[in-house]
Design a protein around this motif. Structure first.
Motif, PDB file in Angstrom:
ATOM      1  N   MET A  46       0.734  -1.228  -0.194  1.00 33.16           N
ATOM      2  CA  MET A  46       0.042  -0.019  -0.240  1.00 33.16           C
ATOM      3  C   MET A  46       0.905   1.103  -0.017  1.00 33.16           C
ATOM      4  O   MET A  46       1.671   1.463   0.787  1.00 33.16           O
ATOM      5  CB  MET A  46      -0.763  -0.308   1.101  1.00 33.16           C
ATOM      6  CG  MET A  46      -1.800  -0.831   1.074  1.00 33.16           C
ATOM      7  SD  MET A  46      -3.332  -0.436   2.681  1.00 33.16           S
ATOM      8  CE  MET A  46      -3.743  -2.943   2.755  1.00 33.16           C
ATOM      9  N   MET A  51      -4.034   4.470  -1.913  1.00 34.07           N
ATOM     10  CA  MET A  51      -4.841   4.629  -0.865  1.00 34.07           C
ATOM     11  C   MET A  51      -6.042   6.126  -1.329  1.00 34.07           C
ATOM     12  O   MET A  51      -7.493   5.979  -0.633  1.00 34.07           O
ATOM     13  CB  MET A  51      -4.924   4.796   0.995  1.00 34.07           C
ATOM     14  CG  MET A  51      -4.095   3.700   1.595  1.00 34.07           C
ATOM     15  SD  MET A  51      -4.891   2.954   1.727  1.00 34.07           S
ATOM     16  CE  MET A  51      -5.891   3.344   3.160  1.00 34.07           C
ATOM     17  N   SER A  54      -8.301   4.319  -3.830  1.00 34.83           N
ATOM     18  CA  SER A  54      -9.246   3.719  -3.547  1.00 34.83           C
ATOM     19  C   SER A  54     -10.042   4.959  -2.691  1.00 34.83           C
ATOM     20  O   SER A  54     -11.956   3.353  -2.992  1.00 34.83           O
ATOM     21  CB  SER A  54      -8.760   2.878  -2.405  1.00 34.83           C
ATOM     22  OG  SER A  54      -9.254   2.307  -1.671  1.00 34.83           O
ATOM     23  N   THR A  98      -7.404  -0.245  -7.321  1.00 30.22           N
ATOM     24  CA  THR A  98      -6.114  -1.013  -6.145  1.00 30.22           C
ATOM     25  C   THR A  98      -5.156  -2.412  -6.959  1.00 30.22           C
ATOM     26  O   THR A  98      -4.211  -2.395  -6.844  1.00 30.22           O
ATOM     27  CB  THR A  98      -6.216  -1.321  -4.723  1.00 30.22           C
ATOM     28  OG1 THR A  98      -7.005  -2.699  -4.810  1.00 30.22           O
ATOM     29  CG2 THR A  98      -6.961   0.051  -4.239  1.00 30.22           C
ATOM     30  N   THR A 103      -7.533  -2.358   0.503  1.00 27.56           N
ATOM     31  CA  THR A 103      -7.036  -1.047   1.376  1.00 27.56           C
ATOM     32  C   THR A 103      -8.533  -0.669   2.087  1.00 27.56           C
ATOM     33  O   THR A 103      -8.204   0.036   3.034  1.00 27.56           O
ATOM     34  CB  THR A 103      -7.219   0.000   0.280  1.00 27.56           C
ATOM     35  OG1 THR A 103      -8.233  -0.632  -0.579  1.00 27.56           O
ATOM     36  CG2 THR A 103      -6.074   0.152  -0.591  1.00 27.56           C
ATOM     37  N   HIS A 104     -10.103  -1.264   2.052  1.00 30.15           N
ATOM     38  CA  HIS A 104     -10.776  -0.458   2.355  1.00 30.15           C
ATOM     39  C   HIS A 104     -11.623  -0.540   2.996  1.00 30.15           C
ATOM     40  O   HIS A 104     -12.762  -0.411   3.334  1.00 30.15           O
ATOM     41  CB  HIS A 104     -10.946   0.612   2.054  1.00 30.15           C
ATOM     42  CG  HIS A 104     -11.008   2.588   1.739  1.00 30.15           C
ATOM     43  ND1 HIS A 104     -10.256   2.999   0.989  1.00 30.15           N
ATOM     44  CD2 HIS A 104     -10.086   2.967   2.939  1.00 30.15           C
ATOM     45  CE1 HIS A 104      -9.287   3.881   1.154  1.00 30.15           C
ATOM     46  NE2 HIS A 104      -8.869   3.913   2.602  1.00 30.15           N
TER      47      HIS A 104
END
Length: 302
Positions: A46, A51, A54, A98, A103-104
Motif C-alpha cells: 500500500m 489509498m 481507493s 487498487t 485497502t478499505h
C-alpha cells in the motif's frame, strides 16, 4: 404551529463526506504502522497514492447506499440485503482501483452503514441516533453473504480470539465511536491542541481500547497487548499535543514496526469518527470518557 422537519442530506453530499473522511484518515501523519505521508507503514502493498485512489473509487457505492436507504425509509431486513449487495459491488470497485489490494474493505462496512443511516434520518440527527440506526441495520442477517467471507482475516480472528470485531462493533451501535472516539476528538479540540493532534489522540484512544482484529490476525494476543499498552502510554502523559506524548507515539511506531502489525481496525473507526464529526452536530455527543472495561462490555451488546 407548523413543524418543519429537516430533509435528509443529499446522497451525493453524504458520499462526499464519507470519501472526505477516508482521505482525512489516510493523510493524517504520523500514524503508527499505518499508511500516511511518510510511507506505507507496515504495509508492503500500500501507498498513499493507492489509498487516495481507493477512497475516490468508493464514492459511487456510497451514493448508491445513501439513495437506497433514503428510498427505503426503514432499517429493516430488506434494506440490509440491498446494502450488502451494494457493498459487494463497492468492494469490487475498490479491488479494480487498487489492482486487488484490500485497502478499505472494513471501511466500506462501517462508513457504508453510517452513510445509509444518515440518509434514513433527518439532517441534524445526533451522532448517537446515527450510530444506533446503523446498528439496527447491521443486526439483520445477510443471506447473500458468500462463504469465502467467513474465511476473511477478520472472521478468523473473531472466531479464534472471541472478540466482536467490526461486525460486533456495528451491531452494538458503534460504542467505541460514541463513548470514546468522538468525545476524545472534541475534548482534544477544546484543549486547543492542533487538529492533527486531536485526530491522532482519537486514533491512539481507539488503539488503546479496541480488540483490533487486524492486529490479532498478524500478531496474536501478545501484539495486541503491546499495541494497547503503548497507546495507553501516549495518553497517560497528555496525548500527542505534548512533547512526552509525541516521544511515546514514536516509540509506539517503532514497537508496531518490530511486531509487523497494523491497527487497521482502529484506522477504520477513526475514519468513521471523522464522518460522524462531519455530519452530526457537535453538541449532540456526550463528552465523557468511559473506562476500557465499560467500552469492551458495550461492544458485546446486540
Amino acid at each position: 404551529m407548523n413543524v418543519v422537519v429537516a430533509a435528509p442530506l443529499r446522497s451525493e453530499a453524504l458520499a462526499a463526506h464519507a470519501v472526505g473522511a477516508l482521505l482525512d484518515e489516510v493523510e493524517l501523519t504520523p500514524k503508527p504502522g499505518l499508511v500516511d505521508r511518510r510511507g506505507g507503514g507496515t504495509h508492503t502493498d500500500m501507498t498513499l497514492t493507492l489509498m487516495r485512489r481507493s477512497a475516490h473509487a468508493l464514492y459511487r457505492g456510497f451514493v448508491e447506499m445513501a439513495r437506497t436507504a433514503a428510498e427505503h425509509l426503514l432499517p429493516d431486513q430488506n434494506l440490509r440485503v440491498q446494502l450488502a449487495a451494494i457493498g459487494r459491488r463497492t468492494e469490487a470497485d475498490m479491488y479494480e482501483a487498487t489492482g486487488g489490494v484490500n485497502t478499505h474493505r472494513g471501511a466500506i462496512w462501517a462508513l457504508g452503514l453510517l452513510t445509509a443511516s444518515a440518509a434514513l434520518l433527518p439532517e441534524g440527527s445526533s451522532a448517537e441516533d446515527l450510530a444506533r440506526t446503523a446498528g439496527l441495520i447491521a443486526r439483520h442477517p445477510d443471506p447473500g453473504c458468500p462463504a469465502k467471507a467467513l474465511l476473511s482475516h477478520g472472521s478468523r480472528a473473531r472466531a479464534q480470539y472471541g472478540v466482536p470485531g467490526a461486525r460486533g462493533q456495528a451491531q452494538a451501535g458503534f460504542p467505541h465511536l460514541i463513548d470514546l472516539a468522538l468525545p476524545t476528538l472534541r475534548r482534544s479540540r477544546a484543549a486547543r491542541v492542533s487538529e492533527v493532534c486531536a485526530r491522532l489522540d482519537t486514533l491512539v484512544a481507539l488503539m488503546a481500547e479496541l480488540d483490533d482484529t487486524c492486529v490479532l490476525h498478524r500478531g496474536g494476543v501478545h501484539a495486541l497487548e503491546a499495541v494497547r499498552d503503548g497507546a495507553s502510554r501516549v495518553l497517560t502523559v497528555g496525548g500527542t499535543g505534548t512533547a512526552a506524548g509525541r516521544a511515546r507515539l514514536s516509540q509506539l511506531d517503532r514497537t508496531i514496526a518490530s511486531l509487523g502489525v497494523s491497527p487497521g481496525g482502529a484506522a477504520d473507526l477513526l475514519a468513521a469518527t471523522l464522518l460522524l464529526d462531519r455530519i452530526a452536530p457537535a453538541g449532540s455527543i456526550r463528552a465523557q470518557h468511559v473506562s476500557p472495561a465499560m467500552t469492551k462490555e458495550a461492544s458485546w451488546r446486540n
